[in-house]
Scaffold this active site. Structure first.
Site, short mmCIF file in Angstrom:
data_model
loop_
_atom_site.label_atom_id
_atom_site.label_comp_id
_atom_site.label_asym_id
_atom_site.label_seq_id
_atom_site.Cartn_x
_atom_site.Cartn_y
_atom_site.Cartn_z
N SER A 117 48.01 45.96 34.58
CA SER A 117 46.64 46.24 34.17
C SER A 117 46.30 45.46 32.90
CB SER A 117 46.45 47.75 34.00
OG SER A 117 45.09 48.09 33.84
N ASP B 112 42.38 48.25 44.95
CA ASP B 112 42.31 48.64 43.53
C ASP B 112 40.95 49.27 43.23
OD1 ASP B 112 42.25 48.78 40.72
OD2 ASP B 112 43.46 46.97 40.52
N HIS C 96 45.16 50.86 42.21
CA HIS C 96 45.56 50.27 40.93
C HIS C 96 47.02 50.56 40.63
CE1 HIS C 96 44.77 48.38 37.14
NE2 HIS C 96 45.17 49.43 36.46
#
Length: 820
Positions: A680, A753, A787
């Site tokens: 991330s 995601d 994610h």
């Protein structure tokens, strides 16, 4: 990538738009686009397949402990099941619940004192247990079980150690809470699927008309969101899956409908059981913001479901100002006071929700008791933005307020029964400063079964703190004197353990529970008494990954070139000695922003924490002969009027260089064989480090964002918009420096995601830019993954990709003749 509202995703195929590991410059043929899921080296695979440590839940009296075991990672078939992606939600249409949720597969009751264990009888086959909740009298435990065709409500009788099913697979757990106990513990209020909803709306490929959005001169900025409504078909699906009926279900299974059907956002029973507080989402819906910003009404109903009082009607939240302290205008956080039989409280911004306005009072806290006919009374005002209130009784509540730009926190004591009394300031500090954090108050159940502040006979609060210190976190239990504002530490964790208080069972006897661990001892629970050295084990969970026993761990402290103190945790392989030579190293990090350099330099962990490993951890590679530098401090500091990101790149590179230099100076790391990685915002960091330095042999970036013009209304801790700080957005975007990246970079991204800002197109476009400039790069898309990655096959393959990349470009990188 197409983002279908209701899609059946591929189960096995793995899309690899990549350059092969064996030939990093020339694109490969179609054979490389059909790679099946791979299994990593056995040293890595065994750690993924190790059983998870159970979770626990204690009753308030400390008599019983519920032990909840988790299954292993789900299969890709489960993760890739159809889902509806609507209004910022992801719904499993087969069960009318949230998709991708975690669950337990076993329950065990255990006596806290004595340790006797009792298996729970009557559990469903192949259980998927969630939302485990004690009844107010703690004689029962309710939970949800997800079956193949829906979600059921079950209840466990603690005395009998047996469960029974209260409802068929009718529970609607797609949005908000699904059930709550009534205060008498004799029934539950449950949200069921609307029994009259019929068949799901059919997809119609013939449009009824254009999709139009309009703004008539209002400033309506919004951050990037995923899975928003896109058309009328989405709106119909949103109504279909979220429409519910509240039902009271008694412990014998009898159902009584309560109130009208609707898209129920939240509901709760008053502490005396006489009223219901219900929030219901209504139209107009939005294509710009997720469902939690849709309009909703807040109403008080009687137990039969008849309207007593309309408390608020909150408008669509498209026009909330940009800013981390910006909020919606009007009432917010409406809830029951836990210390009163039936009294509401809520907060209202006095600046219209705009944190750019200068006002003497930011927020007012109001209360209104039943029968809700008298005018609301303001009992507290805040200088900063309201952050929460912790209730004790009619003469004690603590209001917390915070301000993002200065990282300031204030806690004040109020007397709810005396709204005109001057509040008492208990604490004012920077919430970045871990060393001055007194902790959070210990709570206790009152006569209504609600949590309120625990105090001793003198009115002192009990507090549990992480206990930040220059030696690392040393959690403590303390008494906080409300008059003197002094914290008296009753007990504190001591080396070589990291031990954190969990709850106070008997304040008069000083009996409390802790969760204790060390570098090689997994977390377990113990009984302690204040002032005594003796401790009694409550659990004896085994080490989940014995392969990690003997891995060496060190907490490092070192300086950046600007004088900021940094820390990191260094792991070296079992049995490693410096005489064996320098090791390849993997540096893993996640940058954080600070307004104070001293706070940025504080130690943020403990050297005695258990060496735990999860799928996203870099620690797998300590079993593959690497030194691993984890939790590597990458502070981005902006003191005074400066914003942290004004010098993001410079601070990023300086932090990474300081970390490498430190482990090199120790004689452990080979400085020409250092890899860097992150997930991330850590992936964003990785790409920037490769764009602006030559410190690393290779990089791994998972589920990141690389072009900040795609997040123009702010990102991470950046409040400014692209138009306010275009030079910052430009310099921080590694996409703009794709032509400078010559270090091998592995990109991994979940196809589905749903994190704000990290659209898969971020990795797709970045890969194309790198490829177009001749970079050595590989782009792996994990089908059906969000994610965070969930399927065992995806995780195994991700680890295989990372291991192959590190072996080729870090461990076995050709050595130069002289060390730099």
């Amino acid at each position: 990538m197409k983002n279908l509202v209701l899609s059946k995703r591929p189960k096995v195929a793995l899309w690899l738009l990549a350059l092969s590991l064996s030939s990093p410059v020339v694109a490969q043929g179609p054979k490389d686009l059909n790679v099946t899921y791979q299994r990593p080296a056995e040293a890595i695979a065994k750690l993924i397949e190790a059983p998870a440590t159970p979770s626990v839940s204690f009753d308030a009296k400390g008599e019983w402990m519920l032990v909840m075991e988790r299954p292993g990672y789900p299969s890709i078939e489960e993760v890739a099941a159809p889902e509806a992606r609507i209004g910022g939600l992801r719904i499993n249409p087969a069960v009318n619940g949230a998709s991708r949720g975690s669950s337990f597969n076993s329950l065990l009751l255990k006596k806290v004192k004595g340790g006797q264990e009792f298996p729970v009888q009557g559990l469903p086959s192949n259980p998927k247990i969630s939302d485990v909740t004690w009844s107010p009298d703690e004689k029962q435990v309710a939970f949800l079980n997800t079956a193949h065709n829906g979600i059921e409500l079950w209840v466990l009788n603690v005395q009998d150690r047996a469960v029974k099913k209260l409802t068929a697979a009718q529970v609607n757990d797609a949005y908000g809470n699904a059930f709550t106990w009534t205060p008498d513990s004799k029934a539950l209020l449950v949200k069921l699927v609307n029994p009259t909803r019929g068949e799901a709306p059919k997809s119609n490929t013939t449009p009824a008309g254009p999709v139009i959005q309009e703004n008539l001169g209002k400033t309506a900025p919004s951050r990037t969101y995923q899975d928003l409504l896109k058309n009328r078909q989405d709106e119909a699906l949103f109504d279909y899956y979220l429409n519910s009926q509240l039902v009271q279900v008694s412990l014998d299974g009898k159902q009584t409908p309560v109130g009208v059907q609707g898209v129920i956002r939240s509901f709760d029973v008053s502490p005396d059981g006489q009223y219901l507080l219900v929030s219901t989402t209504h139209r107009p819906y939005s294509y710009l913001v997720p469902s939690y910003l849709f309009p909703y009404s807040v109403q008080v109903l009687d137990r039969q479901g008849k309207l007593v009082k309309q408390i608020a009607d909150i408008p669509l939240g498209e026009n909330i100002p940009v800013g981390f302290n910006a909020v919606a205008a009007g009432p917010r956080n409406v809830a029951w006071r836990p210390d009163q039989p039936a009294s509401l409280y809520w907060v209202e911004a006095q600046d219209g929700g705009d944190d750019k306005k200068e006002v003497p009072v930011r927020d007012l806290v109001y209360t209104q008791p039943a029968p809700f006919t008298a005018a609301p009374v303001a009992i507290a005002g805040t200088k900063l933005r309201y952050s929460g209130i912790t209730w004790g009784n009619n003469d004690l509540a603590i209001v917390t307020e915070r301000w993002w730009r200065t990282r300031q926190e204030r806690r004040t004591r109020i007397k709810p029964s005396q709204p005109n009394a001057q509040p008492s300031l208990l604490l004012e500090r920077s919430y970045e400063d871990l060393y001055t954090d007194p902790g959070s108050p210990v709570m206790v159940k009152n006569q209504y079964g609600r949590n309120v502040l625990l105090t001793d006979k003198s009115g002192n609060l009990f507090m549990i703190s992480e206990g930040g210190s220059p030696q690392g976190n040393r959690p403590f239990l303390s008494k906080f004197n409300l008059n003197t504002r002094k914290n008296d530490i009753l007990w504190r964790s001591e080396a070589p353990y990291y031990e954190r208080p969990v709850d106070v069972l008997d304040p008069e006897k000083g009996l409390f529970i802790t969760r204790r661990e060390s570098e090689n001892d997994p977390p377990n629970y113990f009984l302690r008494t204040v002032g005594a050295k003796k401790l009694t084990a409550v659990t004896k969970f085994p080490h989940p990954a014995p392969e990690l026993i003997g891995v060496e761990k060190q907490l490092l402290t070192y300086k950046r070139n600007d004088g900021v103190t940094l820390t990191a945790t260094l792991y070296t392989p079992k049995g490693y000695k410096k005489e064996q030579g320098r090791l390849p190293m993997l540096l893993w990090a996640y940058p954080r922003e600070f307004k104070d350099a001293a706070a940025a330099g504080q130690v943020k962990s403990s050297p005695y924490e258990f060496t735990r490993i999860s799928y996203g951890s870099p620690l797998f590679w300590v079993t593959r002969g690497y030194a691993v530098l984890d939790r590597t401090d990458i502070p981005i500091v902006g003191e005074g009027n400066a914003e942290p990101n004004d010098t993001y790149v410079e601070q990023l590179v300086a932090s990474a260089k300081a970390a490498i230099d430190e482990v090199t100076k120790m004689g452990i790391a080979d400085p020409v064989r250092v890899g860097v990685g992150g997930h991330s915002y850590g992936a964003f960091m990785t790409a920037n480090l490769l764009a602006h330095s030559n410190l690393f042999a290779a990089g791994i970036a998972r589920s990141g964002a690389y072009n900040r013009t795609l997040t123009p209304f702010g990102f991470q801790a950046e409040e400014r918009t692209f138009w306010q700080a275009p030079e910052v957005y430009a310099k921080m975007s590694p996409f703009n420096y794709a032509d400078k990246i010559k270090t091998p970079l592995l990109l991994i991204h979940g196809e589905a995601d749903n994190n704000s800002g990290t659209f898969p197109i971020q990795s797709e476009r970045f890969y194309n830019a790198l490829k177009g400039h001749g970079a050595t790069t590989r782009y792996v898309v994990l089908p059906a993954e969000s994610h965070g990655y969930g399927a065992k096959e995806s995780i195994m393959h991700m680890l295989w990709e990372m291991d192959q990349w590190l072996e080729k470009y870090v461990k076995n990188k050709p050595q130069p003749q002289t060390m730099r």
